[in-house]
Design a protein around this motif. Structure first.
Motif, PDB file in Angstrom:
ATOM      1  N   LYS A 277     -14.346  26.723  37.494  1.00 13.85           N
ATOM      2  CA  LYS A 277     -15.727  27.211  37.486  1.00 13.85           C
ATOM      3  C   LYS A 277     -15.919  28.230  38.595  1.00 13.85           C
ATOM      4  CE  LYS A 277     -17.951  23.156  35.584  1.00 13.85           C
ATOM      5  NZ  LYS A 277     -19.188  22.376  35.546  1.00 13.85           N
ATOM      6  N   LEU A 278     -16.557  29.336  38.270  1.00 13.50           N
ATOM      7  CA  LEU A 278     -16.965  30.306  39.290  1.00 13.50           C
ATOM      8  C   LEU A 278     -18.463  30.108  39.497  1.00 13.50           C
ATOM      9  CD1 LEU A 278     -16.449  32.805  41.096  1.00 13.50           C
ATOM     10  CD2 LEU A 278     -17.003  34.210  39.106  1.00 13.50           C
ATOM     11  N   LEU A 279     -18.815  29.616  40.685  1.00 13.28           N
ATOM     12  CA  LEU A 279     -20.217  29.318  40.964  1.00 13.28           C
ATOM     13  C   LEU A 279     -20.910  30.559  41.525  1.00 13.28           C
ATOM     14  CD1 LEU A 279     -19.575  25.837  42.586  1.00 13.28           C
ATOM     15  CD2 LEU A 279     -20.267  26.316  40.240  1.00 13.28           C
ATOM     16  N   THR A 280     -22.219  30.618  41.384  1.00 12.01           N
ATOM     17  CA  THR A 280     -23.054  31.751  41.828  1.00 12.01           C
ATOM     18  C   THR A 280     -22.390  33.104  41.552  1.00 12.01           C
ATOM     19  OG1 THR A 280     -22.210  31.607  44.111  1.00 12.01           O
ATOM     20  CG2 THR A 280     -24.256  30.437  43.621  1.00 12.01           C
ATOM     21  N   PRO A 281     -22.005  33.371  40.289  1.00  8.34           N
ATOM     22  CA  PRO A 281     -21.346  34.647  39.973  1.00  8.34           C
ATOM     23  C   PRO A 281     -22.256  35.845  40.220  1.00  8.34           C
ATOM     24  CG  PRO A 281     -21.975  33.522  37.956  1.00  8.34           C
ATOM     25  CD  PRO A 281     -22.212  32.555  39.073  1.00  8.34           C
TER      26      PRO A 281
ATOM     27  N   LEU B 204     -33.128  31.015  38.441  1.00  2.75           N
ATOM     28  CA  LEU B 204     -32.071  30.510  37.562  1.00  2.75           C
ATOM     29  C   LEU B 204     -30.778  30.424  38.357  1.00  2.75           C
ATOM     30  CD1 LEU B 204     -33.947  32.511  35.539  1.00  2.75           C
ATOM     31  CD2 LEU B 204     -32.332  31.561  33.895  1.00  2.75           C
ATOM     32  N   SER B 205     -29.964  29.443  38.042  1.00  4.95           N
ATOM     33  CA  SER B 205     -28.626  29.406  38.618  1.00  4.95           C
ATOM     34  C   SER B 205     -27.647  29.785  37.514  1.00  4.95           C
ATOM     35  CB  SER B 205     -28.309  28.016  39.173  1.00  4.95           C
ATOM     36  OG  SER B 205     -28.294  27.072  38.131  1.00  4.95           O
ATOM     37  N   ALA B 206     -26.422  30.137  37.902  1.00  9.63           N
ATOM     38  CA  ALA B 206     -25.439  30.571  36.912  1.00  9.63           C
ATOM     39  C   ALA B 206     -24.069  30.058  37.305  1.00  9.63           C
ATOM     40  CB  ALA B 206     -25.422  32.097  36.829  1.00  9.63           C
ATOM     41  N   GLU B 207     -23.223  29.826  36.306  1.00 13.92           N
ATOM     42  CA  GLU B 207     -21.820  29.549  36.588  1.00 13.92           C
ATOM     43  C   GLU B 207     -20.988  30.046  35.415  1.00 13.92           C
ATOM     44  OE1 GLU B 207     -21.830  25.319  37.303  1.00 13.92           O
ATOM     45  OE2 GLU B 207     -21.670  24.829  35.185  1.00 13.92           O
ATOM     46  N   VAL B 208     -19.777  30.515  35.740  1.00 12.66           N
ATOM     47  CA  VAL B 208     -18.844  30.957  34.706  1.00 12.66           C
ATOM     48  C   VAL B 208     -17.792  29.863  34.582  1.00 12.66           C
ATOM     49  CG1 VAL B 208     -17.171  32.705  34.028  1.00 12.66           C
ATOM     50  CG2 VAL B 208     -19.242  33.377  35.264  1.00 12.66           C
ATOM     51  N   VAL B 209     -17.577  29.387  33.349  1.00 12.72           N
ATOM     52  CA  VAL B 209     -16.708  28.229  33.143  1.00 12.72           C
ATOM     53  C   VAL B 209     -15.520  28.629  32.274  1.00 12.72           C
ATOM     54  CG1 VAL B 209     -16.605  25.841  32.325  1.00 12.72           C
ATOM     55  CG2 VAL B 209     -18.745  26.750  33.258  1.00 12.72           C
TER      56      VAL B 209
ATOM     57  N   PRO C 230     -13.559  22.934  40.862  1.00 14.98           N
ATOM     58  CA  PRO C 230     -14.476  24.029  41.156  1.00 14.98           C
ATOM     59  C   PRO C 230     -13.977  24.830  42.354  1.00 14.98           C
ATOM     60  CG  PRO C 230     -15.533  21.878  41.342  1.00 14.98           C
ATOM     61  CD  PRO C 230     -14.069  21.654  41.270  1.00 14.98           C
ATOM     62  N   VAL C 231     -14.339  26.084  42.368  1.00 19.98           N
ATOM     63  CA  VAL C 231     -13.949  26.930  43.491  1.00 19.98           C
ATOM     64  C   VAL C 231     -15.174  27.301  44.298  1.00 19.98           C
ATOM     65  CG1 VAL C 231     -11.911  27.883  42.399  1.00 19.98           C
ATOM     66  CG2 VAL C 231     -14.132  28.943  41.983  1.00 19.98           C
ATOM     67  N   GLN C 232     -14.942  27.647  45.541  1.00 17.02           N
ATOM     68  CA  GLN C 232     -15.971  28.220  46.407  1.00 17.02           C
ATOM     69  C   GLN C 232     -17.157  27.304  46.647  1.00 17.02           C
ATOM     70  OE1 GLN C 232     -16.996  31.938  44.761  1.00 17.02           O
ATOM     71  NE2 GLN C 232     -15.098  32.911  45.391  1.00 17.02           N
ATOM     72  N   ALA C 233     -16.939  26.010  46.617  1.00 20.42           N
ATOM     73  CA  ALA C 233     -18.037  25.107  46.951  1.00 20.42           C
ATOM     74  C   ALA C 233     -18.005  24.859  48.453  1.00 20.42           C
ATOM     75  CB  ALA C 233     -17.888  23.796  46.207  1.00 20.42           C
ATOM     76  N   ARG C 234     -18.962  25.433  49.158  1.00 21.18           N
ATOM     77  CA  ARG C 234     -19.025  25.185  50.592  1.00 21.18           C
ATOM     78  C   ARG C 234     -19.835  23.920  50.846  1.00 21.18           C
ATOM     79  NH1 ARG C 234     -22.018  28.498  53.007  1.00 21.18           N
ATOM     80  NH2 ARG C 234     -22.761  29.608  51.181  1.00 21.18           N
TER      81      ARG C 234
ATOM     82  N   ALA D 123      -7.949  23.288  20.389  1.00 22.93           N
ATOM     83  CA  ALA D 123      -8.058  24.728  20.562  1.00 22.93           C
ATOM     84  C   ALA D 123      -6.704  25.298  20.942  1.00 22.93           C
ATOM     85  CB  ALA D 123      -9.076  25.044  21.643  1.00 22.93           C
ATOM     86  N   THR D 124      -6.426  26.475  20.432  1.00 22.74           N
ATOM     87  CA  THR D 124      -5.150  27.108  20.766  1.00 22.74           C
ATOM     88  C   THR D 124      -5.329  28.167  21.843  1.00 22.74           C
ATOM     89  OG1 THR D 124      -5.516  28.618  18.934  1.00 22.74           O
ATOM     90  CG2 THR D 124      -4.122  26.703  18.511  1.00 22.74           C
ATOM     91  N   GLU D 125      -6.564  28.518  22.144  1.00 23.36           N
ATOM     92  CA  GLU D 125      -6.769  29.481  23.229  1.00 23.36           C
ATOM     93  C   GLU D 125      -7.820  28.943  24.199  1.00 23.36           C
ATOM     94  OE1 GLU D 125      -8.617  33.179  22.252  1.00 23.36           O
ATOM     95  OE2 GLU D 125      -9.805  32.346  20.627  1.00 23.36           O
ATOM     96  N   HIS D 126      -7.942  29.600  25.341  1.00 26.42           N
ATOM     97  CA  HIS D 126      -8.916  29.171  26.344  1.00 26.42           C
ATOM     98  C   HIS D 126     -10.333  29.480  25.868  1.00 26.42           C
ATOM     99  CE1 HIS D 126      -8.508  33.481  27.271  1.00 26.42           C
ATOM    100  NE2 HIS D 126      -9.779  33.377  27.619  1.00 26.42           N
ATOM    101  N   SER D 127     -11.307  28.879  26.546  1.00 24.62           N
ATOM    102  CA  SER D 127     -12.715  29.178  26.285  1.00 24.62           C
ATOM    103  C   SER D 127     -13.353  29.604  27.595  1.00 24.62           C
ATOM    104  CB  SER D 127     -13.417  27.927  25.740  1.00 24.62           C
ATOM    105  OG  SER D 127     -14.813  28.038  25.905  1.00 24.62           O
ATOM    106  N   LEU D 128     -14.127  30.697  27.547  1.00 25.22           N
ATOM    107  CA  LEU D 128     -14.825  31.177  28.746  1.00 25.22           C
ATOM    108  C   LEU D 128     -16.299  31.304  28.390  1.00 25.22           C
ATOM    109  CD1 LEU D 128     -14.443  32.454  31.677  1.00 25.22           C
ATOM    110  CD2 LEU D 128     -14.460  34.670  30.511  1.00 25.22           C
ATOM    111  N   HIS D 129     -17.162  30.611  29.135  1.00 23.60           N
ATOM    112  CA  HIS D 129     -18.593  30.787  28.873  1.00 23.60           C
ATOM    113  C   HIS D 129     -19.386  30.899  30.167  1.00 23.60           C
ATOM    114  CE1 HIS D 129     -18.623  26.251  29.085  1.00 23.60           C
ATOM    115  NE2 HIS D 129     -19.761  26.486  29.702  1.00 23.60           N
ATOM    116  N   LEU D 130     -20.540  31.537  30.029  1.00 26.48           N
ATOM    117  CA  LEU D 130     -21.481  31.674  31.144  1.00 26.48           C
ATOM    118  C   LEU D 130     -22.610  30.691  30.887  1.00 26.48           C
ATOM    119  CD1 LEU D 130     -22.675  33.284  33.607  1.00 26.48           C
ATOM    120  CD2 LEU D 130     -23.716  34.819  31.928  1.00 26.48           C
TER     121      LEU D 130
END
Lengths: 436, 436
Positions: free
Chosen positions: B11-15, B37-42, B55-59, B163-170
């Motif tokens: 997960k990319l938080l606060t993109p 609104l908050s956002a994350e890229v998954v 998760p990355v970048q969680a301080r 699934a045979t491929e990855h999934s990327l969603h916002l």
């Protein structure tokens, strides 16, 4: 004492910890006022005026420290302003004389003030003619109502002659009266009611109507004839009513919580030697029989509240003489035991016989179990002549009855065992011949 | 990426901090929903099921960390329970496919839930037939209502093929909607109202009636026909009405505070190059003339509230893209300037000419002073062709007018000077030829 010689006032804070007679006075007054009281002994040197104070024994963060700071604030304002307190105070003159002037607070909103402070003398037109201007001699006492402004001078006479001897007085402060003000109850009740109302009412969990901020707010308040604004105000008023109704619904548990707070703040009960012999402090292993009569040592020293499906009994017997010196150690019971517990707590000043307690199970062992567990907590007194521990083992001892149900019912929330309890003794017992 | 290969979700938080297009989307939606609104890229790897997340970048203590923890809670309950959120969420599928199942929360009190959580699958009778069971492809979006339970699987088809491929969603989460729920407003309003009511009403500062605890509390609630109890309940109900009336009285300032909180949480406004050239970010020294026309860059990005006898203007131009990354730096004005400020804030989408502003002094210099001070804050746009800084110095420059009143009116509450402000640029300006 060097400072005292130089004219500084000496205060002994929380004297009830060191002086048993003050502990006893406070314990009695605490019941009368249904309020915790604080105390301080004040020694003013024989000088013209109290100018500075050097309090002793103020530990950082303690109540004593707070009192100390309050006092410093007052003293700073001494010349140009007179202090008022957020407590009802009683002054008992012990040695020497002191002059007191007092009158109602000139600011109406400081009548029954919620915080202490000082009023500038220039704002008090009538200070030259205070309501009370009197000199206290040893044995005299004076009541200073909450919020009234007052000034104490160590003067020999009301005409202002300098005092030739020191003045020593005891000041007792009744922090709230009947465990708090109506506002204190609402401060406990309203936030809880709001939280519960939000959980119960989906309207309170809904978003605010779109664009509400265009019709509410100070800028919108100047627009006339805004019907949307009137509708929004009506909506908020209705939801405030929902919260108020919820508050009335949870009024009973909130009052129970207030009583619990009072019990947490109370002094432990000073026992006479005769009392000590007939309660757990002097006879920790006394046996409770079906015919044993019990009553509370003092009214109101224990309370039963329902928490998370259990009846929890809180009492002040394990409190220390210092405020909140020890945490409450409540006992949990099953809901079934509620009526028996309530009967034992409510009987005062009468006693109640164990076999007369009500219990859904109708089992005598259950009644004895409840009574035994509560007796061990120390706030119950054995009042029938036959069961009294000082009379030795009674004739018809029934083995197996003693301590019935203890293992299940006595669930201390903290780890203090009964054996670890500090005994509270006013004097050495003279008739304590506990045979167990 | 080692973990990703092993099947962990990234997960990319606060993109919005790193990706300008997400910042722009959020800024527009923020206005539409009147809510942060908050956002994350998954990014979900091509495996059968999302099992763990790294998760990355969680301080520590950051919002990101909180989201992260929420997520961990959900994942733990993945097999036997399905999660729900306390936000309205929008999923935008970017790459690959993902299967989503969702339905209303089976527990009525979790409808519009105030906290996120999970519901055990065994409590959901209808989970085999969810309200929505769909597969999102790139470009598809899905709305997950607040409180609804949902499950995401990285499956190629709704029949459950791996699934045979990855999934990327916002995923965009609308934290509250219209800056909060009605309950949020009451949480702000009611404690303040209680405090003010206690100061205003001596009954709330009075001790509770003596012996009140004998008639209230759970034990007393079982006694029938207690008239004293009924009187006490009526007394409390009346005082609750006093608090509710006080709450309605202070509703307008409370709404202003809520707006201020929203502005503190907002993103800074992304500017086009053309906009930047006509506001303080691109033309910090632009001169305001009597004929200068001004309007806000976006509606609602600034608000004026009355605090301690001053008009204080709060705006979101200096906010960072990270939530609460910078403190608000409000500007204080005298109450006299209120009508002119209100007119500048309320004119949107129209512009207002400086000479048309109202001011009690009727002085043109005062009007220009207010406009100049607000322009410097960055949320006002010069809209008339003559004053536009990109057109060079206007013909009828009047010396001495520029910056009138600045010294007196521009009182920053923190020490950030205007020169220290970070410029907010979407792209390099292409028509910025500010001559000053």
């Amino acid at each position: 004492w060097e400072n005292y010689k130089n004219g500084l006032t000496v205060k002994l804070l929380t004297p009830q910890i060191y002086i048993d007679s003050i502990w006893k006075i406070l314990s009695v007054l605490e019941h009368e006022f249904q309020s915790r009281l604080s105390a301080e002994v004040v020694l003013v040197p024989p000088t013209q005026r109290q100018t500075k104070s050097a309090p002793v024994q103020a530990r950082p963060g303690s109540v004593a420290e707070k009192l100390n700071n309050d006092d410093n604030n007052k003293v700073k304002a001494h010349v140009s302003a007179v202090p008022y307190d957020n407590v009802n105070a009683f002054v008992l003159q012990l040695e020497g004389q002191s002059r007191w002037r007092l009158m109602p607070n000139p600011h109406a909103q400081l009548n029954l003030a919620t915080d202490g402070g000082a009023v500038a003398l220039k704002d008090i037109d009538e200070w030259s003619k205070p309501t009370i201007d009197t000199v206290l001699s040893p044995g005299d006492s004076l009541y200073i109502p909450k919020g009234w402004v007052y000034q104490q001078d160590n003067h020999g006479t009301s005409s202002g002659d300098p005092a030739t001897e020191h003045s020593l007085h005891l000041k007792l402060c009744c922090t709230h009266g009947t465990t708090g003000t109506t506002g204190d109850l609402l401060h406990l009740l309203v936030p809880e009611a709001l939280g519960e109302a939000v959980q119960a009412n989906v309207q309170l969990r809904s978003a605010l109507p779109k664009g509400y901020h265009l019709h509410l707010g100070l800028a919108a308040s100047e627009v006339e004839g805004d019907t949307k604004r009137a509708r929004l105000q009506k909506h908020i008023a209705e939801l405030l009513k929902v919260v108020a109704d919820k508050a009335l619904e949870i009024l009973d548990p909130a009052v129970d919580q207030l009583q619990k707070q009072f019990i947490a703040a109370r002094l432990p009960v000073p026992l006479s030697a005769r009392e000590e012999a007939c309660c757990a402090a002097g006879a920790p292993h006394a046996v409770i029989y079906p015919y044993t009569a019990l009553r509370m040592l003092r009214p109101g020293i224990a309370t039963a509240v329902v928490e998370a499906g259990k009846v929890v009994v809180y009492h002040c017997m394990d409190n220390s003489r210092e405020l909140y010196g020890t945490a409450l150690s409540p006992v949990e019971f099953e809901l079934d035991d509620g009526p028996a517990i309530e009967a034992l707590l409510a009987a005062y000043p009468d006693s109640i016989t164990v076999s007369d307690l009500e219990h859904p199970s109708e089992e005598l062992d259950d009644k004895i179990g409840v009574a035994q567990a509560l007796f061990k907590e120390g706030f119950l007194l054995i009042t029938d002549e036959v069961s009294k521990p000082s009379h030795g083992p009674p004739p018809k001892k029934k083995p197996g009855v003693r301590g019935s149900g203890d293992g299940e019912k006595l669930k201390k929330k903290n780890s203090n065992g009964v054996d670890g309890k500090k005994k509270l003794r006013v004097q050495e017992p003279d008739d304590d011949d506990d045979p167990f």
